[in-house]
Write a protein that holds these residues in place. Structure first.
Motif, PDB file in Angstrom:
ATOM      1  N   MET A  48     -25.167 -79.877   8.439  1.00 53.10           N
ATOM      2  CA  MET A  48     -24.954 -78.651   7.671  1.00 53.10           C
ATOM      3  C   MET A  48     -24.852 -78.941   6.185  1.00 53.10           C
ATOM      4  SD  MET A  48     -22.337 -76.547  10.187  1.00 53.10           S
ATOM      5  CE  MET A  48     -22.684 -74.945   9.443  1.00 53.10           C
ATOM      6  N   VAL A  49     -24.154 -79.998   5.831  1.00 54.57           N
ATOM      7  CA  VAL A  49     -24.061 -80.367   4.415  1.00 54.57           C
ATOM      8  C   VAL A  49     -25.427 -80.793   3.887  1.00 54.57           C
ATOM      9  CG1 VAL A  49     -23.058 -82.015   2.783  1.00 54.57           C
ATOM     10  CG2 VAL A  49     -21.629 -80.987   4.542  1.00 54.57           C
ATOM     11  N   GLY A  50     -26.171 -81.564   4.692  1.00 55.05           N
ATOM     12  CA  GLY A  50     -27.508 -81.971   4.272  1.00 55.05           C
ATOM     13  C   GLY A  50     -28.441 -80.789   4.086  1.00 55.05           C
ATOM     14  N   ALA A  51     -28.351 -79.806   4.998  1.00 56.13           N
ATOM     15  CA  ALA A  51     -29.188 -78.611   4.868  1.00 56.13           C
ATOM     16  C   ALA A  51     -28.816 -77.820   3.625  1.00 56.13           C
ATOM     17  CB  ALA A  51     -29.041 -77.741   6.109  1.00 56.13           C
ATOM     18  N   ALA A  52     -27.521 -77.768   3.304  1.00 54.86           N
ATOM     19  CA  ALA A  52     -27.097 -77.046   2.101  1.00 54.86           C
ATOM     20  C   ALA A  52     -27.554 -77.760   0.834  1.00 54.86           C
ATOM     21  CB  ALA A  52     -25.574 -76.893   2.108  1.00 54.86           C
ATOM     22  N   VAL A  53     -27.425 -79.077   0.813  1.00 62.58           N
ATOM     23  CA  VAL A  53     -27.844 -79.833  -0.376  1.00 62.58           C
ATOM     24  C   VAL A  53     -29.351 -79.734  -0.585  1.00 62.58           C
ATOM     25  CG1 VAL A  53     -27.995 -82.153  -1.366  1.00 62.58           C
ATOM     26  CG2 VAL A  53     -25.877 -81.397  -0.264  1.00 62.58           C
ATOM     27  N   LEU A  54     -30.112 -79.771   0.518  1.00 60.87           N
ATOM     28  CA  LEU A  54     -31.576 -79.738   0.438  1.00 60.87           C
ATOM     29  C   LEU A  54     -32.127 -78.322   0.547  1.00 60.87           C
ATOM     30  CD1 LEU A  54     -32.344 -82.801   2.743  1.00 60.87           C
ATOM     31  CD2 LEU A  54     -32.259 -82.756   0.245  1.00 60.87           C
ATOM     32  N   ALA A  55     -31.283 -77.324   0.287  1.00 67.93           N
ATOM     33  CA  ALA A  55     -31.721 -75.925   0.407  1.00 67.93           C
ATOM     34  C   ALA A  55     -32.958 -75.596  -0.423  1.00 67.93           C
ATOM     35  CB  ALA A  55     -30.565 -74.988   0.040  1.00 67.93           C
ATOM     36  N   PRO A  56     -33.082 -76.075  -1.679  1.00 69.97           N
ATOM     37  CA  PRO A  56     -34.301 -75.745  -2.449  1.00 69.97           C
ATOM     38  C   PRO A  56     -35.585 -76.241  -1.801  1.00 69.97           C
ATOM     39  CG  PRO A  56     -32.560 -76.532  -3.898  1.00 69.97           C
ATOM     40  CD  PRO A  56     -32.097 -76.780  -2.505  1.00 69.97           C
ATOM     41  N   TRP A  57     -35.498 -77.273  -0.967  1.00 70.03           N
ATOM     42  CA  TRP A  57     -36.688 -77.818  -0.325  1.00 70.03           C
ATOM     43  C   TRP A  57     -36.840 -77.326   1.116  1.00 70.03           C
ATOM     44  CZ3 TRP A  57     -33.340 -80.564  -3.387  1.00 70.03           C
ATOM     45  CH2 TRP A  57     -33.867 -81.037  -4.584  1.00 70.03           C
TER      46      TRP A  57
END
Length: 321
Positions: A48-57
């Protein structure tokens, strides 16, 4: 024939284990390997944290880009419901924004507010707790009475006062621009007594030990004794509180946004997404509120489960592994 005592002593001295070797053999990693719930919680949290950090991509669209918003595509259902558009995996909200994109961006905002507020809480609370516990006397009494006064004000009350003052001074448009950082400030200032009281109790126990007396005899300054010697021995309860407080801060942001005191609907967070779809529940567009609500529940749940595991591990009397 003579043998060098220096070389023989060097050869006989054991090699100090590296940090990785100490971590590999630690009780923390041992207990983590035996706890399936903690492992699953950490995996979900990292995803979930990874998805939030990589949200622009990862996000199909940018919810902040007005050109990507199509009002004609508003309230489209998710892919498993009849009438769905394959371009919108989780459907769209009332403004025509892709719901998956807004959740990814909104989760990032909620996490920034959660971790930022906890960092502010910990900084204020740890400093006040160290001063109150080590110095004692009038300083202890003043800081603890200040904490009591702070605890009498809820996060909601502080948000109402600060938000009203900011809007009256700078205007509503400026408030929207700085809403995220204002929430970090509001939640951080409202919850610091939790850290102060816990750290104070730990400092009172630590300052009576022999290593603190030895540091005083050596002539070390108070600041060095507090931050270099006592503080490292009070980190265990701080880590446990931080996990709980991150979850509480995320919930506080969601509650304030739902009440209209947090993030505006134009800047998606999990709380503002839940609020934006609440008026459309009766019209059948339940996914606008339910899906972000489920994401919020899962995020808070895994953080709390990790906090419970960490509390049990750091307190051997509670550990049942």
């Amino acid at each position: 024939m003579t043998i060098s005592t220096t070389s023989s002593s060097r050869a006989a001295s054991p090699r100090m284990p590296s940090r990785w070797e100490r971590f590999r053999d630690s009780f923390l990693l041992y207990s983590f390997k035996r706890d399936l719930v903690a492992q699953l919680s950490l995996i979900i949290f990292i995803l979930m944290v990874g998805a939030a950090v990589l949200a622009p991509w990862l996000a199909p669209t940018n919810p902040y880009d007005l050109a990507s918003i199509d009002l004609l595509a508003s309230e489209l259902p998710p892919f498993w419901i009849e009438g769905a558009d394959p371009l919108y995996f989780m459907g769209t909200d009332a403004q025509g924004r892709d719901l998956l994109s807004t959740i990814l961006y909104g989760m990032r905002v909620s996490l920034v507010i959660g971790f930022g507020a906890v960092l502010l809480q910990a900084t204020i609370g740890v400093c006040f707790g160290l001063l109150a516990g080590y110095l004692g006397g009038r300083i202890d009494a003043f800081l603890m009475r200040l904490a009591d006064i702070q605890l009498s004000f809820s996060t909601l009350m502080v948000a109402i006062v600060v938000g009203a003052l900011f809007k009256s001074i700078f205007g509503g448009a400026t408030y929207s621009d700085y809403a995220m950082w204002l929430l970090v400030l509001i939640i951080g200032l409202a919850e610091w007594p939790q850290y102060a009281r816990t750290v104070r109790a730990s400092v009172l126990a630590e300052k009576a030990k022999e290593y603190v007396d030895a540091a005083r005899v050596m002539g070390l300054r108070r600041r060095r004794i507090m931050f270099r010697h006592i503080l490292p021995n009070t980190l265990s309860p701080i880590f446990v509180i931080s996990t709980v407080q991150v979850a509480n801060a995320i919930i506080s942001e969601a509650a304030l946004s739902f009440l209209g005191l947090g993030m505006p609907e134009t800047q998606p967070s999990l709380g503002s997404l839940i609020k934006s779809g609440f008026d459309y529940l009766q019209s059948g567009s339940w996914w606008i509120t339910l899906i972000p609500g489920l994401v919020l529940v899962v995020l808070v749940l895994v953080i709390n489960l990790l906090g419970d595991w960490l509390r049990d591990v750091l307190n051997p009397r509670l550990y049942k592994g």
